[in-house]
Motif scaffolding. Sequence first.
Motif, PDB file in Angstrom:
ATOM      1  N   ILE A   1       0.852  -1.198   0.000  1.00 36.42           N
ATOM      2  CA  ILE A   1       0.000   0.000   0.000  1.00 36.42           C
ATOM      3  C   ILE A   1       0.885   1.245   0.000  1.00 36.42           C
ATOM      4  N   THR A   2       0.600   2.139  -0.946  1.00 31.29           N
ATOM      5  CA  THR A   2       1.380   3.375  -0.969  1.00 31.29           C
ATOM      6  C   THR A   2       0.497   4.537  -1.415  1.00 31.29           C
ATOM      7  N   ASN A   3       1.073   5.705  -1.506  1.00 28.15           N
ATOM      8  CA  ASN A   3       0.349   6.916  -1.891  1.00 28.15           C
ATOM      9  C   ASN A   3       1.091   7.639  -3.004  1.00 28.15           C
ATOM     10  N   ILE A   4       0.348   8.467  -3.744  1.00 31.09           N
ATOM     11  CA  ILE A   4       0.982   9.331  -4.752  1.00 31.09           C
ATOM     12  C   ILE A   4       1.930  10.306  -4.046  1.00 31.09           C
ATOM     13  N   LEU A   5       1.432  10.967  -3.001  1.00 23.69           N
ATOM     14  CA  LEU A   5       2.287  11.850  -2.188  1.00 23.69           C
ATOM     15  C   LEU A   5       2.717  11.123  -0.930  1.00 23.69           C
ATOM     16  N   LYS A   6       3.940  11.307  -0.537  1.00 19.33           N
ATOM     17  CA  LYS A   6       4.418  10.669   0.701  1.00 19.33           C
ATOM     18  C   LYS A   6       4.247  11.593   1.907  1.00 19.33           C
ATOM     19  N   CYS A   7       3.892  12.847   1.656  1.00 20.70           N
ATOM     20  CA  CYS A   7       3.714  13.789   2.775  1.00 20.70           C
ATOM     21  C   CYS A   7       2.288  14.335   2.784  1.00 20.70           C
ATOM     22  N   HIS A   8       1.816  14.626   3.985  1.00 17.16           N
ATOM     23  CA  HIS A   8       0.442  15.073   4.215  1.00 17.16           C
ATOM     24  C   HIS A   8       0.235  16.505   3.704  1.00 17.16           C
ATOM     25  N   PRO A   9      -0.747  16.718   2.831  1.00 25.67           N
ATOM     26  CA  PRO A   9      -1.067  18.101   2.452  1.00 25.67           C
ATOM     27  C   PRO A   9      -1.918  18.735   3.555  1.00 25.67           C
ATOM     28  N   PRO A  10      -1.523  19.882   4.082  1.00 28.28           N
ATOM     29  CA  PRO A  10      -2.250  20.482   5.207  1.00 28.28           C
ATOM     30  C   PRO A  10      -3.737  20.615   4.910  1.00 28.28           C
ATOM     31  N   GLY A  11      -4.550  20.291   5.891  1.00 29.38           N
ATOM     32  CA  GLY A  11      -5.994  20.421   5.721  1.00 29.38           C
ATOM     33  C   GLY A  11      -6.591  19.394   4.785  1.00 29.38           C
ATOM     34  N   ASN A  12      -5.800  18.383   4.422  1.00 30.85           N
ATOM     35  CA  ASN A  12      -6.285  17.329   3.507  1.00 30.85           C
ATOM     36  C   ASN A  12      -6.699  17.861   2.148  1.00 30.85           C
ATOM     37  N   ARG A  13      -6.123  18.987   1.752  1.00 32.44           N
ATOM     38  CA  ARG A  13      -6.483  19.499   0.414  1.00 32.44           C
ATOM     39  C   ARG A  13      -5.942  18.550  -0.651  1.00 32.44           C
ATOM     40  N   ASP A  14      -6.462  18.710  -1.888  1.00 35.02           N
ATOM     41  CA  ASP A  14      -5.957  17.898  -3.001  1.00 35.02           C
ATOM     42  C   ASP A  14      -4.479  18.193  -3.222  1.00 35.02           C
ATOM     43  N   PRO A  15      -3.720  17.170  -3.599  1.00 37.24           N
ATOM     44  CA  PRO A  15      -2.308  17.420  -3.937  1.00 37.24           C
ATOM     45  C   PRO A  15      -2.188  18.393  -5.106  1.00 37.24           C
ATOM     46  N   LYS A  16      -1.168  19.267  -5.047  1.00 35.50           N
ATOM     47  CA  LYS A  16      -0.919  20.183  -6.162  1.00 35.50           C
ATOM     48  C   LYS A  16      -0.112  19.458  -7.232  1.00 35.50           C
ATOM     49  N   GLU A  17      -0.224  19.958  -8.466  1.00 35.92           N
ATOM     50  CA  GLU A  17       0.500  19.333  -9.587  1.00 35.92           C
ATOM     51  C   GLU A  17       1.991  19.207  -9.276  1.00 35.92           C
ATOM     52  N   GLU A  18       2.576  20.300  -8.749  1.00 32.54           N
ATOM     53  CA  GLU A  18       4.026  20.284  -8.541  1.00 32.54           C
ATOM     54  C   GLU A  18       4.421  19.298  -7.428  1.00 32.54           C
ATOM     55  N   GLU A  19       3.505  19.087  -6.478  1.00 30.10           N
ATOM     56  CA  GLU A  19       3.784  18.096  -5.423  1.00 30.10           C
ATOM     57  C   GLU A  19       3.755  16.691  -6.017  1.00 30.10           C
ATOM     58  N   LYS A  20       2.758  16.442  -6.878  1.00 28.08           N
ATOM     59  CA  LYS A  20       2.667  15.110  -7.499  1.00 28.08           C
ATOM     60  C   LYS A  20       3.900  14.851  -8.363  1.00 28.08           C
ATOM     61  N   GLU A  21       4.323  15.868  -9.093  1.00 28.91           N
ATOM     62  CA  GLU A  21       5.491  15.685  -9.962  1.00 28.91           C
ATOM     63  C   GLU A  21       6.739  15.418  -9.125  1.00 28.91           C
ATOM     64  N   ALA A  22       6.899  16.197  -8.032  1.00 27.54           N
ATOM     65  CA  ALA A  22       8.092  16.039  -7.198  1.00 27.54           C
ATOM     66  C   ALA A  22       8.143  14.649  -6.577  1.00 27.54           C
ATOM     67  N   CYS A  23       6.994  14.093  -6.239  1.00 34.46           N
ATOM     68  CA  CYS A  23       6.948  12.806  -5.535  1.00 34.46           C
ATOM     69  C   CYS A  23       6.925  11.606  -6.485  1.00 34.46           C
ATOM     70  N   PHE A  24       6.619  11.840  -7.747  1.00 37.90           N
ATOM     71  CA  PHE A  24       6.363  10.716  -8.646  1.00 37.90           C
ATOM     72  C   PHE A  24       7.546   9.740  -8.806  1.00 37.90           C
ATOM     73  N   PRO A  25       8.783  10.233  -8.807  1.00 37.87           N
ATOM     74  CA  PRO A  25       9.901   9.286  -8.941  1.00 37.87           C
ATOM     75  C   PRO A  25       9.901   8.199  -7.860  1.00 37.87           C
ATOM     76  N   TYR A  26       9.419   8.537  -6.669  1.00 35.41           N
ATOM     77  CA  TYR A  26       9.377   7.504  -5.613  1.00 35.41           C
ATOM     78  C   TYR A  26       8.393   6.404  -5.990  1.00 35.41           C
ATOM     79  N   LEU A  27       7.240   6.804  -6.485  1.00 31.25           N
ATOM     80  CA  LEU A  27       6.234   5.815  -6.876  1.00 31.25           C
ATOM     81  C   LEU A  27       6.753   4.968  -8.043  1.00 31.25           C
ATOM     82  N   LYS A  28       7.473   5.623  -8.943  1.00 33.97           N
ATOM     83  CA  LYS A  28       8.022   4.865 -10.078  1.00 33.97           C
ATOM     84  C   LYS A  28       8.995   3.795  -9.593  1.00 33.97           C
ATOM     85  N   TYR A  29       9.831   4.179  -8.629  1.00 31.43           N
ATOM     86  CA  TYR A  29      10.789   3.195  -8.112  1.00 31.43           C
ATOM     87  C   TYR A  29      10.107   2.092  -7.329  1.00 31.43           C
ATOM     88  N   GLU A  30       9.082   2.463  -6.556  1.00 31.97           N
ATOM     89  CA  GLU A  30       8.341   1.426  -5.822  1.00 31.97           C
ATOM     90  C   GLU A  30       7.744   0.423  -6.814  1.00 31.97           C
TER      91      GLU A  30
END
Length: 185
Positions: free
Chosen positions: A80-109
């Motif tokens: 089980i994993t997530n697109i973002l590895k860090c909590h967005p404050p207030g549970n807002r939707d992830p921003k595009e730049e956050e998803k892009e920054a985190c995506f390499p981790y998901l690719k490696y997983e």
Amino acid sequence: MQHTWEEIKRHIMTCTGCPLSRTRHRPVIGRGDYQADIMLIAEAPGAQEDQQGIPFVGRSGEILDNLLRDCALRREEIYITNILKCHPPGNRDPKEEEKEACFPYLKYETFLLKPHVIVCLGRVAAQRIISPDFKITGQHGTWTYRKNCALTATYHPSAILRDPSKYEIARADFEEIVKKRTAQN
Ligand code: URA
């Protein structure tokens, strides 16, 4: 360059790739069996996950555990994993730049796990992984194939918390996921 699970964990633990690194308490690293054939991908850690550093420990985790139990699946046999590895404050939707920054981790997983079945939990994961215009209500439970992997999406457990009538729909999707796992192996 190739990474091991330990290296990926170390990178995530010390990641400063986007501003969420300044507001998170703990990054939430994917968890489960590194040999699993089923990979669940959700959106981003919630507040409780942020405190504990573990995916799906809050109320949506209870829903997820119920779904898994109803289909005779255990957390320990999937990943089980997530697109973002860090909590967005207030549970807002992830921003595009956050998803892009985190995506390499998901690719490696995904590269290390080589799952046979990928299940996106909710719109954010489905639109990032399956198709940018994916509609959960109309397309949950449908299948897409890439290389040796079958991909699908169902409701996010937090959507089920808001509307419990979605539970049975997600349970039916999970039953198909279990069948697909057998077909893919
Ligand atoms: N919601 C998510 O999308 N991921 C978690 O890990 C917990 C809640």
